[in-house]
Design a protein around this motif. Structure first.
Motif, PDB file in Angstrom:
ATOM      1  N   ARG A   1      13.061  12.760   2.608  1.00  0.00           N
ATOM      2  CA  ARG A   1      13.856  12.823   1.371  1.00  0.00           C
ATOM      3  C   ARG A   1      13.247  11.934   0.292  1.00  0.00           C
ATOM      4  O   ARG A   1      13.151  12.326  -0.876  1.00  0.00           O
ATOM      5  CB  ARG A   1      15.295  12.387   1.642  1.00  0.00           C
ATOM      6  N   VAL A   2      12.856  10.730   0.686  1.00  0.00           N
ATOM      7  CA  VAL A   2      12.290   9.784  -0.270  1.00  0.00           C
ATOM      8  C   VAL A   2      10.978  10.319  -0.842  1.00  0.00           C
ATOM      9  O   VAL A   2      10.754  10.270  -2.055  1.00  0.00           O
ATOM     10  CB  VAL A   2      12.066   8.414   0.400  1.00  0.00           C
ATOM     11  N   VAL A   3      10.116  10.848   0.011  1.00  0.00           N
ATOM     12  CA  VAL A   3       8.823  11.377  -0.450  1.00  0.00           C
ATOM     13  C   VAL A   3       9.025  12.471  -1.485  1.00  0.00           C
ATOM     14  O   VAL A   3       8.431  12.440  -2.577  1.00  0.00           O
ATOM     15  CB  VAL A   3       7.996  11.901   0.739  1.00  0.00           C
TER      16      VAL A   3
ATOM     17  N   ALA B   1       2.292  13.072  -3.908  1.00  0.00           N
ATOM     18  CA  ALA B   1       3.106  12.026  -3.293  1.00  0.00           C
ATOM     19  C   ALA B   1       2.555  11.820  -1.884  1.00  0.00           C
ATOM     20  O   ALA B   1       2.765  12.654  -1.001  1.00  0.00           O
ATOM     21  CB  ALA B   1       4.579  12.426  -3.250  1.00  0.00           C
ATOM     22  N   LEU B   2       1.820  10.724  -1.692  1.00  0.00           N
ATOM     23  CA  LEU B   2       1.098  10.462  -0.447  1.00  0.00           C
ATOM     24  C   LEU B   2       1.645   9.183   0.178  1.00  0.00           C
ATOM     25  O   LEU B   2       1.413   8.077  -0.334  1.00  0.00           O
ATOM     26  CB  LEU B   2      -0.399  10.342  -0.723  1.00  0.00           C
ATOM     27  N   ASN B   3       2.350   9.318   1.282  1.00  0.00           N
ATOM     28  CA  ASN B   3       3.021   8.192   1.921  1.00  0.00           C
ATOM     29  C   ASN B   3       2.306   7.808   3.213  1.00  0.00           C
ATOM     30  O   ASN B   3       1.928   8.664   4.006  1.00  0.00           O
ATOM     31  CB  ASN B   3       4.476   8.571   2.237  1.00  0.00           C
ATOM     32  N   ASP B   4       2.121   6.506   3.418  1.00  0.00           N
ATOM     33  CA  ASP B   4       1.506   6.060   4.665  1.00  0.00           C
ATOM     34  C   ASP B   4       1.814   4.579   4.886  1.00  0.00           C
ATOM     35  O   ASP B   4       2.330   3.898   4.002  1.00  0.00           O
ATOM     36  CB  ASP B   4      -0.014   6.280   4.622  1.00  0.00           C
ATOM     37  N   ASP B   5       1.482   4.119   6.090  1.00  0.00           N
ATOM     38  CA  ASP B   5       1.593   2.703   6.405  1.00  0.00           C
ATOM     39  C   ASP B   5       0.311   2.043   5.899  1.00  0.00           C
ATOM     40  O   ASP B   5      -0.688   1.974   6.615  1.00  0.00           O
ATOM     41  CB  ASP B   5       1.747   2.532   7.920  1.00  0.00           C
ATOM     42  N   MET B   6       0.361   1.579   4.663  1.00  0.00           N
ATOM     43  CA  MET B   6      -0.849   1.132   3.969  1.00  0.00           C
ATOM     44  C   MET B   6      -1.122  -0.349   4.193  1.00  0.00           C
ATOM     45  O   MET B   6      -1.099  -1.169   3.266  1.00  0.00           O
ATOM     46  CB  MET B   6      -0.732   1.455   2.477  1.00  0.00           C
ATOM     47  N   LYS B   7      -1.402  -0.694   5.437  1.00  0.00           N
ATOM     48  CA  LYS B   7      -1.740  -2.079   5.773  1.00  0.00           C
ATOM     49  C   LYS B   7      -3.009  -2.499   5.024  1.00  0.00           C
ATOM     50  O   LYS B   7      -3.988  -1.753   4.990  1.00  0.00           O
ATOM     51  CB  LYS B   7      -1.961  -2.214   7.270  1.00  0.00           C
TER      52      LYS B   7
ATOM     53  N   ASP C   1       7.416   1.222  -2.849  1.00  0.00           N
ATOM     54  CA  ASP C   1       7.672   0.557  -1.567  1.00  0.00           C
ATOM     55  C   ASP C   1       8.643   1.399  -0.742  1.00  0.00           C
ATOM     56  O   ASP C   1       9.849   1.295  -0.883  1.00  0.00           O
ATOM     57  CB  ASP C   1       8.254  -0.835  -1.829  1.00  0.00           C
ATOM     58  N   THR C   2       8.121   2.257   0.127  1.00  0.00           N
ATOM     59  CA  THR C   2       8.997   3.102   0.950  1.00  0.00           C
ATOM     60  C   THR C   2       9.521   2.375   2.179  1.00  0.00           C
ATOM     61  O   THR C   2      10.459   2.849   2.822  1.00  0.00           O
ATOM     62  CB  THR C   2       8.278   4.396   1.379  1.00  0.00           C
TER      63      THR C   2
ATOM     64  N   LEU D   1       4.170   4.606  -0.951  1.00  0.00           N
ATOM     65  CA  LEU D   1       3.996   5.957  -1.438  1.00  0.00           C
ATOM     66  C   LEU D   1       3.179   5.923  -2.728  1.00  0.00           C
ATOM     67  O   LEU D   1       3.563   5.262  -3.695  1.00  0.00           O
ATOM     68  CB  LEU D   1       5.372   6.588  -1.700  1.00  0.00           C
ATOM     69  N   LEU D   2       2.073   6.646  -2.720  1.00  0.00           N
ATOM     70  CA  LEU D   2       1.230   6.759  -3.903  1.00  0.00           C
ATOM     71  C   LEU D   2       1.587   8.048  -4.621  1.00  0.00           C
ATOM     72  O   LEU D   2       1.462   9.139  -4.046  1.00  0.00           O
ATOM     73  CB  LEU D   2      -0.248   6.764  -3.509  1.00  0.00           C
ATOM     74  N   VAL D   3       2.079   7.935  -5.858  1.00  0.00           N
ATOM     75  CA  VAL D   3       2.481   9.119  -6.615  1.00  0.00           C
ATOM     76  C   VAL D   3       1.776   9.155  -7.963  1.00  0.00           C
ATOM     77  O   VAL D   3       1.300   8.128  -8.468  1.00  0.00           O
ATOM     78  CB  VAL D   3       4.012   9.165  -6.838  1.00  0.00           C
TER      79      VAL D   3
END
Length: 271
Positions: free
Chosen positions: A93-95, A212-218, A244-245, A266-268
């Motif tokens: 939903r957030v993405v 909209a690209l979401n990931d665990d961006m450590k 900040d997701t 999330l990179l948008v």
């Protein structure tokens, strides 16, 4: 934004018996469970057969730690599951609520898994043609057939196409799609340069298209994402933001970290 969130809240996936699986895959349980059983056996043998107390204590401690780990990942699996804690749905939903998309044209999901996010996108934008691409490795019980079955059950099979592919080298020409999305995929691509992966996904986006690209961006994996976002702006991309997701989708960084996704971002933006 609130209207988009309300729209997403109205979409309920999995209500017809669809199988969307879980991000915590079965092989993880099999491996940890097997090691736990081995540690228990070795502890028993150390005490009762070999009479080596030190080894028995050591294997007992290891077994106890592994049991605690099994309890933890079982809880995580429940939180992620559709019909469980609902975290997967909340993240989806957030993405989509941050994708500034008018619903016209075509949309690509890089790493579609069981098809849940692709199907949600098709339900959100009834005029969109959705393509879901995935490598479908052996770790997860996902497949093209499963995605197609889920899409048919949700009533969007005519607008969803699923195909095998590699995120490193997408099998699409430049500027093929009006929107590109991805969710917790890139960090699973072993040995890849994360910035190159992101740019490869953006390569197939049309001029004016949104992402909209979401990931665990450590940081140790992704490096400086603020600098990468600025690089995109200098390349001509518009409205580029990092969201900040971890906070928005999980409720807090602490809860996201407990579910192994504490650096979710999330990179948008628009090409």
């Amino acid at each position: 934004m609130q209207q988009k969130r309300n729209q997403q809240a109205e979409i309920r996936l999995g209500s017809h018996g669809e199988d969307y699986g879980s991000w915590m895959s079965n092989p993880v349980f099999y491996i940890i469970g097997g090691i736990t059983a081995l540690a228990v056996v070795l502890a028993v043998l150390s005490f009762s057969v070999f009479h080596i107390t030190v080894l028995g204590v050591l294997f007992s401690v290891v077994a106890a730690a592994l049991v605690a780990l099994l309890v933890w990942i079982t809880w995580i699996r429940r939180q992620y599951a559709f019909g469980g804690g609902g975290i997967m749905e909340q993240v989806h939903r957030v993405v989509l609520s941050h994708l500034d998309y008018d619903g016209q044209g075509s949309l690509l999901e890089v790493g579609c898994g069981s098809g849940a996010l692709s199907i949600r996108a098709a339900l959100t934008w009834p005029e969109t043609k959705v393509t879901g691409m995935d490598y479908w490795g052996a770790v997860y019980n996902y497949s093209k057939a499963l995605c197609e079955k889920n899409a048919a059950s949700e009533g969007v099979a005519s607008r969803c196409v699923f195909q095998h592919g590699d995120a490193n080298h997408l099998d699409f020409p430049d500027e093929s799609f009006d929107a590109v999305i991805s969710n917790y995929v890139y960090h699973n691509v072993m040995g890849a340069d994360m910035h190159k992966l992101l740019l490869e996904s953006l390569r197939v986006l049309k001029k004016g298209g949104v992402f909209a690209l979401n990931d665990d961006m450590k940081p140790k994996l992704y490096g400086d994402m603020d600098a990468f976002a600025q690089k995109l702006r200098e390349m001509g991309y518009q409205d580029v933001r990092l969201i900040d997701t971890a906070e928005e989708a999980f409720g807090s960084h602490r809860r996201a970290a407990m579910m192994m996704l504490g650096s979710s971002q999330l990179l948008v933006g628009r090409k």
